[in-house]
Write a protein that holds these residues in place. Structure first.
Motif, short mmCIF file in Angstrom:
data_model
loop_
_atom_site.label_atom_id
_atom_site.label_comp_id
_atom_site.label_asym_id
_atom_site.label_seq_id
_atom_site.Cartn_x
_atom_site.Cartn_y
_atom_site.Cartn_z
N LEU A 283 67.65 50.72 41.66
CA LEU A 283 68.86 51.49 41.96
C LEU A 283 69.80 51.50 40.75
O LEU A 283 70.41 52.52 40.43
CB LEU A 283 69.58 50.91 43.18
CG LEU A 283 68.79 50.87 44.49
CD1 LEU A 283 69.70 50.38 45.62
CD2 LEU A 283 68.18 52.22 44.83
N ALA A 284 69.91 50.35 40.10
CA ALA A 284 70.76 50.26 38.90
C ALA A 284 70.16 51.04 37.75
O ALA A 284 70.87 51.75 37.02
CB ALA A 284 70.95 48.79 38.51
N VAL A 285 68.86 50.92 37.57
CA VAL A 285 68.17 51.66 36.51
C VAL A 285 68.36 53.16 36.69
O VAL A 285 68.68 53.90 35.74
CB VAL A 285 66.67 51.30 36.52
CG1 VAL A 285 65.86 52.29 35.67
CG2 VAL A 285 66.45 49.88 36.01
N SER A 286 68.19 53.63 37.92
CA SER A 286 68.33 55.05 38.21
C SER A 286 69.74 55.55 37.89
O SER A 286 69.92 56.58 37.24
CB SER A 286 68.00 55.30 39.68
OG SER A 286 68.24 56.63 40.05
N ARG A 287 70.73 54.82 38.35
CA ARG A 287 72.12 55.23 38.09
C ARG A 287 72.42 55.23 36.60
O ARG A 287 73.09 56.13 36.07
CB ARG A 287 73.08 54.28 38.82
CG ARG A 287 74.55 54.64 38.67
CD ARG A 287 74.91 55.93 39.39
NE ARG A 287 76.30 56.29 39.15
CZ ARG A 287 76.88 57.39 39.62
NH1 ARG A 287 76.19 58.24 40.36
NH2 ARG A 287 78.15 57.64 39.36
N VAL B 165 69.12 67.54 33.39
CA VAL B 165 68.15 66.60 33.93
C VAL B 165 68.81 65.78 35.02
O VAL B 165 69.93 65.27 34.83
CB VAL B 165 67.62 65.65 32.83
CG1 VAL B 165 66.61 64.66 33.41
CG2 VAL B 165 66.99 66.45 31.69
N THR B 166 68.16 65.64 36.15
CA THR B 166 68.69 64.80 37.22
C THR B 166 67.84 63.54 37.36
O THR B 166 66.63 63.56 37.12
CB THR B 166 68.72 65.53 38.57
OG1 THR B 166 67.38 65.79 39.01
CG2 THR B 166 69.49 66.84 38.46
N VAL B 167 68.49 62.46 37.75
CA VAL B 167 67.82 61.17 37.93
C VAL B 167 68.29 60.58 39.25
O VAL B 167 69.49 60.41 39.47
CB VAL B 167 68.14 60.20 36.78
CG1 VAL B 167 67.34 58.91 36.94
CG2 VAL B 167 67.86 60.84 35.42
N ASN B 168 67.35 60.28 40.13
CA ASN B 168 67.69 59.75 41.44
C ASN B 168 66.68 58.69 41.88
O ASN B 168 65.54 58.65 41.38
CB ASN B 168 67.69 60.87 42.49
CG ASN B 168 68.80 61.87 42.28
OD1 ASN B 168 69.96 61.59 42.56
ND2 ASN B 168 68.45 63.06 41.78
N LYS C 150 73.37 58.56 34.04
CA LYS C 150 74.50 58.68 33.12
C LYS C 150 74.02 59.07 31.73
O LYS C 150 74.68 59.86 31.03
CB LYS C 150 75.28 57.37 33.07
CG LYS C 150 75.99 57.05 34.38
CD LYS C 150 76.74 55.73 34.30
CE LYS C 150 77.48 55.43 35.60
NZ LYS C 150 78.23 54.15 35.54
N GLU C 151 72.88 58.54 31.32
CA GLU C 151 72.32 58.90 30.02
C GLU C 151 71.97 60.39 29.96
O GLU C 151 72.07 61.02 28.90
CB GLU C 151 71.07 58.06 29.75
CG GLU C 151 70.37 58.34 28.43
CD GLU C 151 71.21 57.96 27.22
OE1 GLU C 151 70.96 58.52 26.13
OE2 GLU C 151 72.12 57.10 27.34
#
Length: 259
Positions: free
Chosen positions: A157-161, A172-175, A165-166
């Motif tokens: 969850l932390a990696v995804s968030r 590009v979306t990251v979820n 931001k990067e």
């Protein structure tokens, strides 16, 4: 809603069976060219044969540097990356060794970080891409019988968030997708290990949910295709404003209004 992923290439790790295979199948049905990965070439070929669409397979262990390098050589760019690979198992918290902690982290977290680091720059340069992490209700409701697994899913969850931001402003979306207790062959073995091998499957499932997952609002295991439905949507242009999120497909297991 019409989801069309024609012209997109999608890579799903750990996709020879279970949730990964269901996600790959769903993406292929939406028109994507799909890459299946796993350690067993035979299982990958069998899985690919059951998918109607453009499918390629890359056999190897992406937990290793060598396996990752081989995958990146075979598939240098993707439009959709689904980090599904993971291991799980029950172990009393005080009996988990350092080696097990490392194995769980390297398999469930570091492989996803490594592949994101490899593929995200290309997505950002092209102005479009989708990165997903298959997390778990165990990220929020850490089970006593597998703390090490829960830890890795919380980390995702932390990696995804952080990677969202990067990718900010790039298209590009990251979820992350918070999957609830799901019906797979591996989970069947896990359920029987907790409630006993002598019970028929339907009875074993009900007993497992009653004793170990009583918070579930659907009071059954989730089918892999139900997880895949969310992943296919997140991979589509329709989800262009959804990023940095932890989206739940957990059957109401996590007792919270917000993710």
């Amino acid at each position: 809603m019409r989801i069309d992923l024609t012209g997109k290439r999608a890579l799903v790790t750990g996709s020879s069976q279970g949730i990964g295979l269901a996600i790959a199948t769903g993406l292929a049905e939406a028109g994507a060219s799909v890459v299946l990965t796993g350690r067993d070439a035979g299982k990958l070929e069998q899985a690919a044969a059951g998918i109607d669409g453009e499918v390629t397979t890359v056999a190897g262990d992406v937990v290793t540097d060598e396996g990752t390098a081989a995958l990146l050589e075979a598939v240098p760019d993707v439009d959709v990356l689904v980090n599904n690979l993971g291991v799980f198992g029950a172990r009393p918290a005080l009996e988990i060794t350092d080696d097990e902690w490392r194995r769980y982290f390297e398999t469930n977290v570091l492989t996803a970080v490594r592949l994101t680091r490899a593929y995200l720059p290309g997505m950002r340069d092209r102005g479009w891409g989708r990165v997903q992490y298959i997390a778990s209700d165990s990220a929020v409701v850490v089970p006593a019988e597998m703390v090490h697994y829960g830890m890795t899913k919380t980390a995702l969850l932390a990696v995804s968030r952080g990677f969202a931001k990067e990718a900010a402003g790039s298209g590009v979306t990251v979820n992350s997708v918070v999957a609830g207790p799901t019906h797979t062959a591996g989970v069947e073995d896990f359920v029987h290990s907790l409630v006993g091998d002598e019970l028929p499957w339907d009875e074993a499932q009900r007993e497992f949910m009653r004793l170990h997952r009583p918070q579930s609002l659907i009071q059954r295991l989730i089918e892999p295709a139900e997880i895949a439905n969310m992943c296919v949507y997140l991979a589509s242009p329709l989800a262009s404003a959804t990023t940095g999120g932890a989206l739940r497909v957990d059957g109401g297991y996590v007792d919270a209004i917000l993710p």
